[in-house]
Design a protein around this motif. Sequence first.
Motif, PDB file in Angstrom:
ATOM      1  N   GLN A 160     113.724  62.554  38.712  1.00  0.00           N
ATOM      2  CA  GLN A 160     113.246  62.809  39.917  1.00  0.00           C
ATOM      3  C   GLN A 160     113.084  61.465  40.728  1.00  0.00           C
ATOM      4  O   GLN A 160     113.221  61.500  41.684  1.00  0.00           O
ATOM      5  CB  GLN A 160     111.945  63.585  39.906  1.00  0.00           C
ATOM      6  CG  GLN A 160     112.002  64.971  39.263  1.00  0.00           C
ATOM      7  CD  GLN A 160     112.739  65.711  40.274  1.00  0.00           C
ATOM      8  OE1 GLN A 160     112.955  65.677  41.547  1.00  0.00           O
ATOM      9  NE2 GLN A 160     113.480  66.876  39.701  1.00  0.00           N
ATOM     10  N   ILE A 161     112.418  60.289  40.075  1.00  0.00           N
ATOM     11  CA  ILE A 161     112.245  59.357  40.579  1.00  0.00           C
ATOM     12  C   ILE A 161     113.837  58.514  40.912  1.00  0.00           C
ATOM     13  O   ILE A 161     113.798  58.096  42.148  1.00  0.00           O
ATOM     14  CB  ILE A 161     111.829  58.239  39.680  1.00  0.00           C
ATOM     15  CG1 ILE A 161     110.155  58.537  39.350  1.00  0.00           C
ATOM     16  CG2 ILE A 161     111.604  56.772  40.248  1.00  0.00           C
ATOM     17  CD1 ILE A 161     109.410  57.820  38.331  1.00  0.00           C
ATOM     18  N   ALA A 162     114.727  58.758  40.036  1.00  0.00           N
ATOM     19  CA  ALA A 162     116.140  58.312  40.430  1.00  0.00           C
ATOM     20  C   ALA A 162     116.538  58.894  41.459  1.00  0.00           C
ATOM     21  O   ALA A 162     117.170  58.289  42.293  1.00  0.00           O
ATOM     22  CB  ALA A 162     116.875  58.189  39.181  1.00  0.00           C
ATOM     23  N   SER A 163     116.440  60.111  41.497  1.00  0.00           N
ATOM     24  CA  SER A 163     117.180  60.936  42.868  1.00  0.00           C
ATOM     25  C   SER A 163     116.668  60.416  44.308  1.00  0.00           C
ATOM     26  O   SER A 163     117.098  60.918  45.159  1.00  0.00           O
ATOM     27  CB  SER A 163     116.925  62.421  42.465  1.00  0.00           C
ATOM     28  OG  SER A 163     115.668  62.870  42.479  1.00  0.00           O
ATOM     29  N   ALA A 164     115.422  60.274  44.189  1.00  0.00           N
ATOM     30  CA  ALA A 164     114.672  59.677  45.263  1.00  0.00           C
ATOM     31  C   ALA A 164     115.199  58.209  45.703  1.00  0.00           C
ATOM     32  O   ALA A 164     114.619  57.886  46.706  1.00  0.00           O
ATOM     33  CB  ALA A 164     113.135  59.729  45.070  1.00  0.00           C
ATOM     34  N   GLY A 165     115.978  57.602  44.824  1.00  0.00           N
ATOM     35  CA  GLY A 165     116.428  56.330  45.256  1.00  0.00           C
ATOM     36  C   GLY A 165     115.710  55.168  44.863  1.00  0.00           C
ATOM     37  O   GLY A 165     115.879  54.031  45.239  1.00  0.00           O
ATOM     38  N   ALA A 166     114.746  55.270  43.848  1.00  0.00           N
ATOM     39  CA  ALA A 166     114.081  54.290  43.284  1.00  0.00           C
ATOM     40  C   ALA A 166     114.357  53.676  42.111  1.00  0.00           C
ATOM     41  O   ALA A 166     115.167  54.706  41.220  1.00  0.00           O
ATOM     42  CB  ALA A 166     112.561  54.799  43.316  1.00  0.00           C
ATOM     43  N   SER A 167     114.015  52.792  41.585  1.00  0.00           N
ATOM     44  CA  SER A 167     114.568  52.257  40.024  1.00  0.00           C
ATOM     45  C   SER A 167     113.228  51.915  39.259  1.00  0.00           C
ATOM     46  O   SER A 167     112.379  51.355  39.669  1.00  0.00           O
ATOM     47  CB  SER A 167     115.269  50.876  40.350  1.00  0.00           C
ATOM     48  OG  SER A 167     115.667  50.350  39.206  1.00  0.00           O
ATOM     49  N   ILE A 168     113.244  52.644  38.443  1.00  0.00           N
ATOM     50  CA  ILE A 168     112.139  52.293  37.218  1.00  0.00           C
ATOM     51  C   ILE A 168     112.364  50.970  36.814  1.00  0.00           C
ATOM     52  O   ILE A 168     113.436  50.865  35.928  1.00  0.00           O
ATOM     53  CB  ILE A 168     112.247  53.536  36.318  1.00  0.00           C
ATOM     54  CG1 ILE A 168     111.900  54.928  36.833  1.00  0.00           C
ATOM     55  CG2 ILE A 168     110.984  53.428  35.195  1.00  0.00           C
ATOM     56  CD1 ILE A 168     112.038  55.974  35.767  1.00  0.00           C
ATOM     57  N   LYS A 169     111.178  50.245  36.562  1.00  0.00           N
ATOM     58  CA  LYS A 169     111.459  49.086  35.905  1.00  0.00           C
ATOM     59  C   LYS A 169     110.469  49.006  34.673  1.00  0.00           C
ATOM     60  O   LYS A 169     110.803  48.220  33.579  1.00  0.00           O
ATOM     61  CB  LYS A 169     110.553  47.956  36.883  1.00  0.00           C
ATOM     62  CG  LYS A 169     111.175  47.721  38.131  1.00  0.00           C
ATOM     63  CD  LYS A 169     112.503  47.097  38.135  1.00  0.00           C
ATOM     64  CE  LYS A 169     112.562  45.725  37.628  1.00  0.00           C
ATOM     65  NZ  LYS A 169     114.041  45.339  37.539  1.00  0.00           N
ATOM     66  N   GLN A 170     109.456  49.766  34.614  1.00  0.00           N
ATOM     67  CA  GLN A 170     108.806  50.125  33.412  1.00  0.00           C
ATOM     68  C   GLN A 170     107.762  51.384  33.347  1.00  0.00           C
ATOM     69  O   GLN A 170     107.492  51.761  34.290  1.00  0.00           O
ATOM     70  CB  GLN A 170     107.669  48.644  33.333  1.00  0.00           C
ATOM     71  CG  GLN A 170     106.880  48.925  31.931  1.00  0.00           C
ATOM     72  CD  GLN A 170     106.077  47.676  31.820  1.00  0.00           C
ATOM     73  OE1 GLN A 170     105.178  47.420  32.598  1.00  0.00           O
ATOM     74  NE2 GLN A 170     105.862  46.852  30.749  1.00  0.00           N
ATOM     75  N   VAL A 171     107.879  52.086  32.040  1.00  0.00           N
ATOM     76  CA  VAL A 171     107.057  53.089  31.963  1.00  0.00           C
ATOM     77  C   VAL A 171     106.210  52.995  30.749  1.00  0.00           C
ATOM     78  O   VAL A 171     106.696  52.540  29.851  1.00  0.00           O
ATOM     79  CB  VAL A 171     107.803  54.685  31.673  1.00  0.00           C
ATOM     80  CG1 VAL A 171     108.395  54.769  33.199  1.00  0.00           C
ATOM     81  CG2 VAL A 171     108.791  54.410  30.688  1.00  0.00           C
ATOM     82  N   VAL A 172     104.746  53.454  30.800  1.00  0.00           N
ATOM     83  CA  VAL A 172     104.106  53.436  29.744  1.00  0.00           C
ATOM     84  C   VAL A 172     103.403  54.823  29.556  1.00  0.00           C
ATOM     85  O   VAL A 172     102.833  55.268  30.392  1.00  0.00           O
ATOM     86  CB  VAL A 172     102.996  52.180  29.810  1.00  0.00           C
ATOM     87  CG1 VAL A 172     102.027  52.270  28.629  1.00  0.00           C
ATOM     88  CG2 VAL A 172     103.583  50.958  30.103  1.00  0.00           C
TER      89      VAL A 172
END
Length: 417
Positions: free
Chosen positions: A360-372
Amino acid sequence: MASGVSPSTLNPQPSTSFADIEAARGRIEGAVYHSPCPRSIPLSELTGMEIFCKLDNLQRTGSFKERGARNALAQLPPEQQKRGVIAASAGNHAQALAYQGKLLATPATVVMPKFAPLVKVSNCQKLGATVVMHGKDFGEAKAHAHEIAKERGLAYIDGYDDPAIIAGQGTMGVEIVEQVPELDAVVVPVGGGGLLAGVALAVKTLRPQAKIIAVEAENVASFSAAKREGKPIRIDTHPTLADGLAIPTVGANAFEIAKDLVDRCVTVSEEQIALSILRIVELEKGVVEGAAATPLAACMSGQLAELAGKKVVLLLCGGNIDPNVLSRVVERGLVADGRLCRFTAVISDRPGGLADLARQIASAGASIKQVVHDRAFAGSDVSAVHVLCTVETRNHQHLADVRERLRSHGVQTFDSK
């Protein structure tokens, strides 16, 4: 001139004149870089003003301080030049004194407060200066420098209030008027006030109708305090990216000169300074320290709307920023710009839950740097998990769009520190 006793805030020395600035120009000729002052198309588009940047960050030691240092050293008696000089400085005056002292075979000792950037300490040592680290702030460093000056017979050269220093800094103002003869305003950083006093005196002499705008970091606004009280007063300072402006008391001589020449004084926040550094890196392809970023920060802050469409000169007066600090500042600038964001998403603790969040984040055009992942502190619902997300977005609106997309797919989000 330089002496072992600092100017009293109650009895300032005779005022520097424009003739002193003209004489200083002759003394620094050939020893100090005649920096360019080009028009900046991207910064003009950004601010709505016609922006010109005086690039004194290109000086050999990375700041305008060489102007005053050379002028002061050149006027010392020969025997004092041999004995040596001393100064207190957070870095730029120290480096300038070390370099110009080396050129003139004058030994230099510099006392630097403990917060001085590592790159400036290292550079002073490389230039041959004797570096003494002392004091939690500039005031303590300065007091210690005077003690050493008295003990060793060294000439104390004040980094911002010595008349010879003020005259030397004023040479920048002369150059600016020659380079941008129809300028409408000059935006000048102010800490101790030497640069402001010298530039204001030169510009107002040569182009009286030009506006002089002083800009301070709000954490170290000693000039504003002096304006309110009608005289220099000591203020409590707080940590700032503009370490070169971290002077608790504006200089007495500098204040006497500048107080009636400055048309406006504005302050900028740490966030605005960080964002300004980022803009200069991205748009001007240049590196400046916090103090030198304050003029652009002022223009971006909305406080100078009257300068829209006007020819405005920004003094990019120093580029000595520690690389480690620069990387952190750029990140802070990205955060302030809405391009690096952090929020917590609440998702179902089931196989595929995290993958679905990432999609969902990727489809909104954002790039994930880190998840915890956080299961232990996710509240009473054992079927849910909190995911701390650090993402790259285009701007604040894009971040809002990302979070709205997640909400529409049943994912609750909330702000995270």
